[in-house]
Design an enzyme around this catalytic site. Structure first.
Site, PDB file in Angstrom:
ATOM      1  N   GLU A 101      16.235  -1.865  -4.784  1.00  0.00           N
ATOM      2  CA  GLU A 101      15.098  -0.960  -4.544  1.00  0.00           C
ATOM      3  C   GLU A 101      14.872  -0.712  -3.055  1.00  0.00           C
ATOM      4  O   GLU A 101      14.204  -1.500  -2.387  1.00  0.00           O
ATOM      5  CB  GLU A 101      13.819  -1.540  -5.173  1.00  0.00           C
ATOM      6  CG  GLU A 101      12.615  -0.637  -4.971  1.00  0.00           C
ATOM      7  CD  GLU A 101      11.316  -1.181  -5.567  1.00  0.00           C
ATOM      8  OE1 GLU A 101      11.315  -2.318  -6.088  1.00  0.00           O
ATOM      9  OE2 GLU A 101      10.311  -0.472  -5.498  1.00  0.00           O
ATOM     10  N   LYS A 134      16.724   1.563  -7.915  1.00  0.00           N
ATOM     11  CA  LYS A 134      15.298   1.911  -8.080  1.00  0.00           C
ATOM     12  C   LYS A 134      14.835   2.641  -6.827  1.00  0.00           C
ATOM     13  O   LYS A 134      14.392   2.017  -5.861  1.00  0.00           O
ATOM     14  CB  LYS A 134      14.473   0.641  -8.325  1.00  0.00           C
ATOM     15  CG  LYS A 134      12.974   0.893  -8.422  1.00  0.00           C
ATOM     16  CD  LYS A 134      12.248  -0.287  -9.055  1.00  0.00           C
ATOM     17  CE  LYS A 134      10.750  -0.100  -8.991  1.00  0.00           C
ATOM     18  NZ  LYS A 134      10.035  -1.035  -9.857  1.00  0.00           N
TER      19      LYS A 134
HETATM   20  P1  13P Z   1       4.914   1.340  -8.146  1.00  0.00           P
HETATM   21  O1  13P Z   1       5.393   2.069  -9.372  1.00  0.00           O
HETATM   22  O2  13P Z   1       3.465   1.009  -8.164  1.00  0.00           O
HETATM   23  O3  13P Z   1       5.375   2.009  -6.876  1.00  0.00           O
HETATM   24  O4  13P Z   1       5.629  -0.059  -8.148  1.00  0.00           O
HETATM   25  C1  13P Z   1       6.950  -0.132  -8.453  1.00  0.00           C
HETATM   26  C2  13P Z   1       7.496  -1.343  -7.862  1.00  0.00           C
HETATM   27  O5  13P Z   1       8.011  -2.184  -8.549  1.00  0.00           O
HETATM   28  C3  13P Z   1       7.416  -1.507  -6.407  1.00  0.00           C
HETATM   29  O6  13P Z   1       8.276  -2.517  -6.018  1.00  0.00           O
END
Ligand code: 13P
Length: 344
Positions: free
Chosen positions: A177, A219
């Protein structure tokens, strides 16, 4: 065969048009959201809230995997069942947040680098015994005057890639991510340029470090103007910029992309995911789905308010948001479904 294991986990996570629920807020982040909702910031309230989520009836209709925080994976429901076991019983795969948070990057004002590599092999082994089959590591990239620097992007990508290698060694699917934050007054084009650069550096390092792309999940953020930008792009503009940026940067060998919501309203996040599918479905070589935290949880948290009497109503809202997001993943979401009583 380890790689087959990773591929099987990914297929299971996203079967039947499902997505992921991120419920892995660190204690600091969870407490901030509790404070805003007037909920006491205690370990017991965090436990109760996570119990509310994992025991939501029908959640598995739309959620294939839930990402837990360290505190939660060690907690039990009031009946004494481990949270991860409740998920498994419901047909939801437990995952675990492995990063230790984004810390100020020495020498680079206003930029952060995510920590957590030390001892990670041993932590992976422990979480595996607790039932985790996939994991998450979040890097944050801030857009601002003169930032992000290439040094910050490379430092964050390096940590992400080393984490991914350790996960794959352990037979755990890494969610990679690299979040380009929405905060700021930047345009959608600036978000596009930064996201493209981050993803290109990321996939080059993933190649250098011999990560099996077929055994990981990306992600990313959607490509969207900053929250303080004077201009709000249309739903279709965001969908188009996001798809073009991903097509330019992400190899087709990657099986799945699961977006974060990043502070978008639940309605916007669903509408954007929906438009990505209605407008561009034939151009997408990957599974494209959601891994939202706020865009699924926030309405439920606001209704719960820490009160037992509100649990059922909060669970209904959580169920509904997850349903709407799985409809969006199929290009079958529309705003009328938001009306009370019109669940997907
Ligand atoms: P949000 O969907 O609130 O952005 O969070 C996703 C997430 O896992 C952030 O690391």
């Amino acid at each position: 065969m380890k790689n087959q294991l990773l591929k099987d986990t990914i297929q299971q996570l996203f079967a039947n048009h499902k997505g992921l629920l991120a419920m892995d807020e660190s204690n600091g982040t969870c407490n901030k959201r509790f404070a805003a909702a007037g909920i006491p910031q205690t370990i017991e309230m965090r436990r109760k809230y996570r119990e509310l989520i994992v025991t939501t009836p029908g959640l598995n209709e739309s959620i294939g995997g839930a990402i837990l925080y360290d505190e939660t994976i060690r907690q039990q429901t009031k009946e004494g069942v481990q949270m991860a076991d409740v998920l498994v019983k419901a047909g939801i795969i437990p995952g675990i947040k492995l990063d230790m948070g984004a810390k100020p990057m020495a020498g680079f004002p206003n930029e952060k680098v995510t920590e957590g590599l030390d001892g990670l092999r041993e932590r992976l082994a422990e979480y595996k015994t607790m039932g985790a089959r996939f994991a998450k590591w979040r890097a944050v990239i801030t857009i601002g005057e003169g930032i992000p620097t290439t040094a910050c992007i490379k430092a964050n990508v390096h940590a992400l890639v080393r984490y991914a290698a350790l996960c794959q060694e352990a037979g755990i699917v890494p969610i990679v991510e690299p979040e380009v934050l929405m905060s700021g007054d930047h345009t959608i084009q600036r978000c596009y340029d930064v996201t493209e650069k981050v993803l290109k550096i990321l996939f080059y390092q993933l190649y250098q470090f011999q990560i099996d792309l077929e055994g990981m999940i990306l992600k990313p953020n959607m490509v969207i103007a900053g929250t303080e930008s004077a201009y709000k792009n249309s739903i279709d503009e965001v969908a188009e910029a996001t798809v073009n940026c991903l097509l330019a940067s992400v190899p087709a060998a990657m099986p799945a992309i699961a977006f974060l919501s990043g502070g978008q309203s639940p309605e916007d996040a669903a509408a954007h995911l929906n438009a990505i599918h209605t407008k561009f479905k034939n151009r997408l070589p990957w599974i494209v789905t959601f891994s939202f935290a706020r865009a699924i949880q926030q309405p439920a948290l606001d209704i719960w308010k820490g009160q037992d009497a509100n649990i059922e109503e909060a669970q209904k809202l959580l169920y509904k948001r997850a349903k709407l997001d799985t409809a969006a993943r199929q290009g079958q979401y529309n705003a009328a479904m938001e009306e009370p009583g019109n669940a997907a």
